[in-house]
Enzyme design. Structure first.
Site, mmCIF file in Angstrom:
data_model
loop_
_atom_site.group_PDB
_atom_site.id
_atom_site.type_symbol
_atom_site.label_atom_id
_atom_site.label_comp_id
_atom_site.label_asym_id
_atom_site.label_seq_id
_atom_site.Cartn_x
_atom_site.Cartn_y
_atom_site.Cartn_z
ATOM 1 N N HIS A 186 0.815 -1.246 0.165
ATOM 2 C CA HIS A 186 0.000 0.016 0.075
ATOM 3 C C HIS A 186 0.857 1.190 0.210
ATOM 4 C CE1 HIS A 186 -3.549 -2.453 0.545
ATOM 5 N NE2 HIS A 186 -4.341 -1.346 0.798
ATOM 6 N N HIS A 265 1.472 -2.424 9.299
ATOM 7 C CA HIS A 265 2.984 -2.900 9.074
ATOM 8 C C HIS A 265 3.623 -2.067 10.258
ATOM 9 C CE1 HIS A 265 3.002 -4.879 5.276
ATOM 10 N NE2 HIS A 265 1.954 -4.200 4.978
HETATM 11 C C1 LIG Z 1 -0.901 9.613 -21.147
HETATM 12 C C2 LIG Z 1 -1.066 8.480 -20.310
HETATM 13 C C3 LIG Z 1 -1.009 7.238 -21.408
HETATM 14 C C4 LIG Z 1 -1.672 6.233 -20.759
HETATM 15 C C5 LIG Z 1 -1.812 5.263 -21.856
HETATM 16 C C6 LIG Z 1 -2.930 4.416 -21.268
HETATM 17 C C7 LIG Z 1 -3.117 3.466 -22.231
HETATM 18 C C8 LIG Z 1 -4.116 2.558 -21.670
HETATM 19 C C9 LIG Z 1 -4.233 1.152 -21.981
HETATM 20 C C10 LIG Z 1 -4.411 0.476 -20.616
HETATM 21 C C11 LIG Z 1 -3.318 -0.632 -20.459
HETATM 22 C C12 LIG Z 1 -3.765 -1.354 -19.131
HETATM 23 C C13 LIG Z 1 -2.831 -0.995 -17.841
HETATM 24 C C14 LIG Z 1 -3.156 -1.473 -16.694
HETATM 25 C C15 LIG Z 1 -4.205 -0.897 -16.373
HETATM 26 C C16 LIG Z 1 -4.457 -1.217 -15.003
HETATM 27 O O1 LIG Z 1 -4.031 -0.554 -14.057
HETATM 28 S S1 LIG Z 1 -5.176 -2.729 -14.849
HETATM 29 C C17 LIG Z 1 -4.770 -3.553 -13.100
HETATM 30 C C18 LIG Z 1 -5.362 -2.556 -11.928
HETATM 31 N N1 LIG Z 1 -4.838 -3.344 -10.649
HETATM 32 C C19 LIG Z 1 -4.747 -2.536 -9.753
HETATM 33 O O2 LIG Z 1 -4.879 -1.402 -9.844
HETATM 34 C C20 LIG Z 1 -4.371 -3.356 -8.457
HETATM 35 C C21 LIG Z 1 -3.629 -2.291 -7.492
HETATM 36 N N2 LIG Z 1 -3.293 -3.223 -6.388
HETATM 37 C C22 LIG Z 1 -2.080 -3.661 -5.854
HETATM 38 O O3 LIG Z 1 -1.158 -3.395 -6.611
HETATM 39 C C23 LIG Z 1 -1.998 -4.398 -4.589
HETATM 40 O O4 LIG Z 1 -3.226 -4.724 -4.299
HETATM 41 C C24 LIG Z 1 -1.476 -3.667 -3.325
HETATM 42 C C25 LIG Z 1 -2.249 -2.283 -3.110
HETATM 43 C C26 LIG Z 1 0.049 -3.030 -3.914
HETATM 44 C C27 LIG Z 1 -1.505 -4.153 -2.232
HETATM 45 O O5 LIG Z 1 -1.445 -5.528 -2.161
HETATM 46 P P1 LIG Z 1 -1.601 -6.315 -0.944
HETATM 47 O O6 LIG Z 1 -2.037 -7.855 -1.296
HETATM 48 O O7 LIG Z 1 -2.887 -5.679 -0.269
HETATM 49 O O8 LIG Z 1 -0.422 -6.438 -0.077
HETATM 50 N N1 LIG Z 2 -5.278 2.162 4.357
HETATM 51 C C1 LIG Z 2 -5.729 0.851 4.540
HETATM 52 N N2 LIG Z 2 -6.795 0.760 4.698
HETATM 53 C C2 LIG Z 2 -7.296 -0.589 4.800
HETATM 54 N N3 LIG Z 2 -6.513 -1.626 4.941
HETATM 55 C C3 LIG Z 2 -5.215 -1.286 4.743
HETATM 56 C C4 LIG Z 2 -4.759 0.024 4.495
HETATM 57 N N4 LIG Z 2 -3.540 -0.148 4.393
HETATM 58 C C5 LIG Z 2 -3.080 -1.541 4.299
HETATM 59 N N5 LIG Z 2 -4.361 -2.266 4.555
HETATM 60 C C6 LIG Z 2 -4.321 -3.567 4.670
HETATM 61 O O1 LIG Z 2 -3.168 -4.359 5.404
HETATM 62 C C7 LIG Z 2 -2.675 -5.347 4.806
HETATM 63 C C8 LIG Z 2 -1.174 -5.193 4.240
HETATM 64 O O2 LIG Z 2 -1.195 -4.216 3.109
HETATM 65 P P1 LIG Z 2 0.039 -4.035 2.281
HETATM 66 O O3 LIG Z 2 0.854 -5.107 2.418
HETATM 67 O O4 LIG Z 2 -0.401 -3.566 0.942
HETATM 68 O O5 LIG Z 2 0.582 -2.580 2.937
HETATM 69 C C9 LIG Z 2 -3.539 -5.471 3.474
HETATM 70 O O6 LIG Z 2 -4.553 -6.318 4.000
HETATM 71 P P2 LIG Z 2 -5.084 -7.573 3.049
HETATM 72 O O7 LIG Z 2 -4.232 -8.130 2.100
HETATM 73 O O8 LIG Z 2 -5.658 -8.813 3.951
HETATM 74 O O9 LIG Z 2 -6.277 -6.993 2.063
HETATM 75 C C10 LIG Z 2 -4.271 -4.235 3.229
HETATM 76 O O10 LIG Z 2 -5.523 -4.443 2.696
#
Ligand SMILES: CCCCCCCCCCCCCCCC(=O)SCCNC(=O)CCNC(=O)[C@H](O)C(C)(C)COP(=O)(O)O
Ligand SMILES: Nc1ncnc2c1ncn2[C@@H]1O[C@H](COP(=O)(O)O)[C@@H](OP(=O)(O)O)[C@H]1O
Length: 300
Positions: A186, A265
């Protein structure tokens, strides 16, 4: 006779000048870059000093809608905002459109690649999961289900794996992701996205004055109803000054980062997420400035 405040002010100004002259970081960029460190310190202070009901509230519950709908899909939302921003900017007649689009798409692709490598996939486990397993972390489950090939049975009703991703581990019922250093995804995503939006849109900044004037001309138009004013504000924030949409997204990411910093964390895990969050951005936006300047000096 300079006061102690003058001396401190001069010291800060000298540091800012040094960073500007040597690393080409402007004062407003420095302020924005440091805002994430301030966020971390603020989060820790709230954690240590606030009453329990303020620390453990709706926003620090993983299942809260803002986390599930927005942060968990954070890169998709950041992508939507930048696409809306560019569509809006480019329809307001800009010269050299194809060059602007080409460069923006290249930067977006590199920045997206860094997000993928850190959080989704890096020739197998993503970097954040590799750090976790390399520091002794494992996924522990009772029943690995369809992932059975990735687990070793310990014979005490538990199975462990250091080859399954955190994403898949968390999806197994009753699993625990334990033992290693688990960098915060996050913290990484929220800093990476905010910096990307800030630096990518900085060139088109119209100034606070222009934004405030536009908003106040809508708000103070007494001939319109509240609904009409809200509609006009939405049009303003998307079509005329898409910077308002960007400000909204960055402010929201900053707030979500604060909740992560208050509750989730260890400090070390947040710092590692933060360093990787800065890293991709520094490579794409700041390192080229140093090279550009050196080649400029070479030409003179
Ligand atoms: C001028 C700008 C040009 C832009 C060109 C755009 C072209 C568009 C084409 C589109 C291509 C697709 C690209 C991908 C788009 C996406 O983002 S799709 C996927 C979306 N997924 C997410 O957003 C997931 C985000 N989440 C995470 O990364 C993780 O969950 C986390 C937050 C890091 C945490 O994970 P935990 O398991 O909770 O620890
Ligand atoms: N701002 C936020 N609000 C709610 N949940 C959060 C958060 N930041 C982190 N978490 C939760 O804390 C866990 C660890 O997050 P991370 O490693 O990405 O920092 C994740 O749980 P889950 O994976 O069980 O959803 C995430 O959803």
């Amino acid at each position: 006779m300079p006061t102690v405040y003058d001396r401190h002010f001069n010291q800060v100004r000298n540091i800012a000048r040094h960073l500007h002259n040597h690393y080409h970081i402007a004062a407003n960029e420095l302020l924005f870059l440091s805002s994430f460190i301030i966020n971390l310190v603020l989060g820790r202070l709230i954690h240590w000093t606030a009453p329990q009901e303020e620390v453990y509230n709706y926003y620090t519950d993983k299942r809260n809608i803002l986390n599930q709908l927005f942060v968990k899909n954070g890169w998709a939302w950041t992508t939507i905002v930048i696409v809306v921003f560019y569509v809006s900017i480019l329809t307001q007649s800009r010269p050299r459109k194809s060059k602007v689009i080409r460069e923006a798409v290249i930067r977006y692709a590199v920045i997206t690649m860094w997000w993928i490598l850190f959080t989704q996939w890096c020739f197998g486990l993503p970097i954040m999961d590799r750090i976790f397993v390399l520091t002794g972390g494992k996924c522990v489950v009772e029943d690995p289900g369809r992932h059975v090939k990735l687990f070793a049975n310990l014979g005490n009703g538990k199975s462990v794996s250091s080859t399954i991703s955190s994403y898949n581990c968390k999806r197994i019922k009753g699993s625990s992701w334990e033992g290693g250093h688990d960098p915060s995804g996050h913290v990484f995503l929220l800093i990476h996205s905010s910096l990307y939006l800030f630096l990518e849109t900085a060139e088109y900044w119209p100034g606070w004055g222009a934004l405030i004037n536009s908003i106040s001309s809508v708000v103070h138009n007494h001939e319109k109803t509240i609904i009409e004013k809200l509609k006009q504000l939405a049009i303003l924030g998307v079509k005329i000054h898409p910077q308002l949409l960007v400000i909204g997204m960055i402010s929201f990411w900053w707030f979500m980062l604060l909740t992560t910093n208050i509750y989730f964390h260890s400090i070390a895990e947040k710092l590692v997420g933060m360093v990787y969050g800065y890293l991709g951005i520094v490579v794409v936006y700041f390192v080229p400035r140093i090279f550009r300047q050196q080649s400029q000096i070479g030409k003179n």
